[in-house]
Design an enzyme around this catalytic site. Structure first.
Site, short mmCIF file in Angstrom:
data_model
loop_
_atom_site.label_atom_id
_atom_site.label_comp_id
_atom_site.label_asym_id
_atom_site.label_seq_id
_atom_site.Cartn_x
_atom_site.Cartn_y
_atom_site.Cartn_z
N ASN A 262 -31.33 5.81 3.93
CA ASN A 262 -31.42 7.00 5.44
C ASN A 262 -33.03 6.56 6.03
OD1 ASN A 262 -31.82 7.87 8.36
ND2 ASN A 262 -29.60 7.89 7.94
N LYS A 263 -33.86 7.15 4.71
CA LYS A 263 -35.40 7.18 5.69
C LYS A 263 -36.24 5.93 5.18
CE LYS A 263 -39.09 9.36 3.36
NZ LYS A 263 -39.89 8.65 2.53
N ASP A 264 -35.72 4.67 4.42
CA ASP A 264 -36.27 3.92 4.27
C ASP A 264 -35.70 2.45 5.67
OD1 ASP A 264 -38.01 5.01 2.59
OD2 ASP A 264 -36.14 4.43 0.92
#
Length: 387
Positions: free
Chosen positions: A33-35
């Site tokens: 999700n962060k990437d």
């Protein structure tokens, strides 16, 4: 127990006498999700489960998926019942494993009645998902559309996170990431041991936690609106009908939209703007205002399209109890937000103060840091699914 042969003719040694040939595979939600953003992350994990199940069936292996979910939507959290029903039909097969952590434990299992209710909910969802398979996940044209939406969302998300030149400075000044890193509120350090203060070394928990504190909740929805709008621009009426049909019929798509709707309801851009105005260095305010406007524009676009797809007049109209709960909790933590901003501002001023850490001759750095910790805990409790 004796080993059994699979269709490939190879022997597989069972890992458990109760469940022969059991292979457990853990899926992580946070870093993907962060990437790549919320929509892309959920779709890639969904595809991964289908691929794992296909391989398991080919080799005659019993598969158990271990979902490494956090409390926040940006880390795979959200309502468990809908999330389980949204899993690919063949990936459950009567078994599932899920991490429950942080404040989720207290909110779901602190009282016997609550614990029983949540365990019954998860059990019934597993049974339902195992017996009543819809088959919508196997419709190839739908998968192609979802692949396109995920790719567009990923591009827009990464354009902000990794290609907007002012974004990293914006993130470090406007959110309490540095203070959170000092507080040691999670099981691991906020950053991986690289020594750099970049997004690559930052762990997913403080990343999500910082955006929740400031009421942006950016990892849980950013990029969704642009992806949907670009798809609608091709055939406005027909594609809107199609997205509405997806929402009604396809559990995966409904889960994605419902999670986005819930987090959008928790966003408070007026409060977020206070963090931008009060915590930005004076010389940085003009460029930070541009970043804020970019985020706000995506928020309004996403909210409008989610309302069109769901047919709701206001966010969470489909769940009045949750809607009222979110409204009440949003209001109660507004004062905490202003207190936190004040404490963070004083803490940061103390870094350039040479009077042994005493600010305004009244509070020490330690006292201010403790106060900031209390506001962080308070806002997290009010926001719920945060870490």
């Amino acid at each position: 127990p004796q080993a059994t042969a699979n269709p490939k003719g190879k022997e597989i040694t069972p890992s458990s006498p109760l469940t022969p040939n059991l292979q457990e595979v853990m899926l992580g939600y946070s870093d993907s999700n962060k990437d790549s953003g919320f929509l892309s992350s959920n779709w890639e994990i969904h595809k991964a489960q289908k691929a794992l199940q296909k391989i398991a069936e080919e080799y005659g292996v019993n598969l158990r998926i271990f979902h490494g979910r956090g409390g926040s939507v940006g880390r795979g959290g959200g309502p468990s019942y809908e999330a389980i029903l949204a899993q690919p039909g063949h990936s459950i097969n009567g078994r599932i494993k899920i991490t429950e952590q942080g404040e989720v434990l207290a909110s779901k299992y602190s009282l016997p009645d609550l614990a029983l209710y949540n365990l019954e909910t998860i059990s019934s969802a597993v049974i339902q998902a195992s017996l009543l398979r819809t088959g919508f996940d196997d419709i190839q044209p739908w998968n192609e559309i979802m692949e396109e939406l995920a790719a567009r969302s990923r591009v827009h998300y990464r354009n902000l996170i990794y290609e907007q030149p002012d974004f990293i400075d914006f993130f470090h000044q406007v959110t309490p990431i540095e203070e959170i890193s000092q507080l040691q509120i999670s099981s691991r350090p906020a950053r991986r041991p690289s020594g750099k203060k970049d997004l690559t070394s930052l762990r997913a928990i403080p990343w999500v936690f910082s955006w929740t504190q400031t009421r942006f909740l950016l990892p849980s929805w950013y990029g969704v609106g642009t992806a949907l709008q670009e798809f609608l621009n091709e055939e406005p009426e027909e594609h809107l009908k199609l997205l509405r049909y997806f929402y009604i019929k396809w559990p995966f798509f409904k889960m994605v939209i419902s999670k986005a709707e819930m987090t959008l309801a928790k966003v408070d851009l007026q409060m977020a703007q206070q963090y931008v105005q009060q915590l930005s260095n004076p010389e940085d305010k003009p460029r930070f205002e541009q970043v804020f406007e970019q985020i706000a524009s995506e928020y309004y676009l996403t909210r409008g399209l989610v309302l069109q797809i769901t047919g709701h007049q206001q966010l969470l109209d489909g769940d009045p109890v949750l809607q009222r709960s979110v409204q009440l909790r949003n209001a109660t933590i507004v004062p905490l937000g202003f207190i936190q901003i004040s404490l963070l501002k004083r803490l940061r001023e103390s870094r350039t103060n040479v009077t042994s850490g005493v600010i305004h001759s009244r509070y020490s750095k330690g006292e201010l840091l403790r106060g900031a910790l209390l506001t962080i805990n308070g806002i997290a409790a009010g926001m719920r699914n945060t870490g």
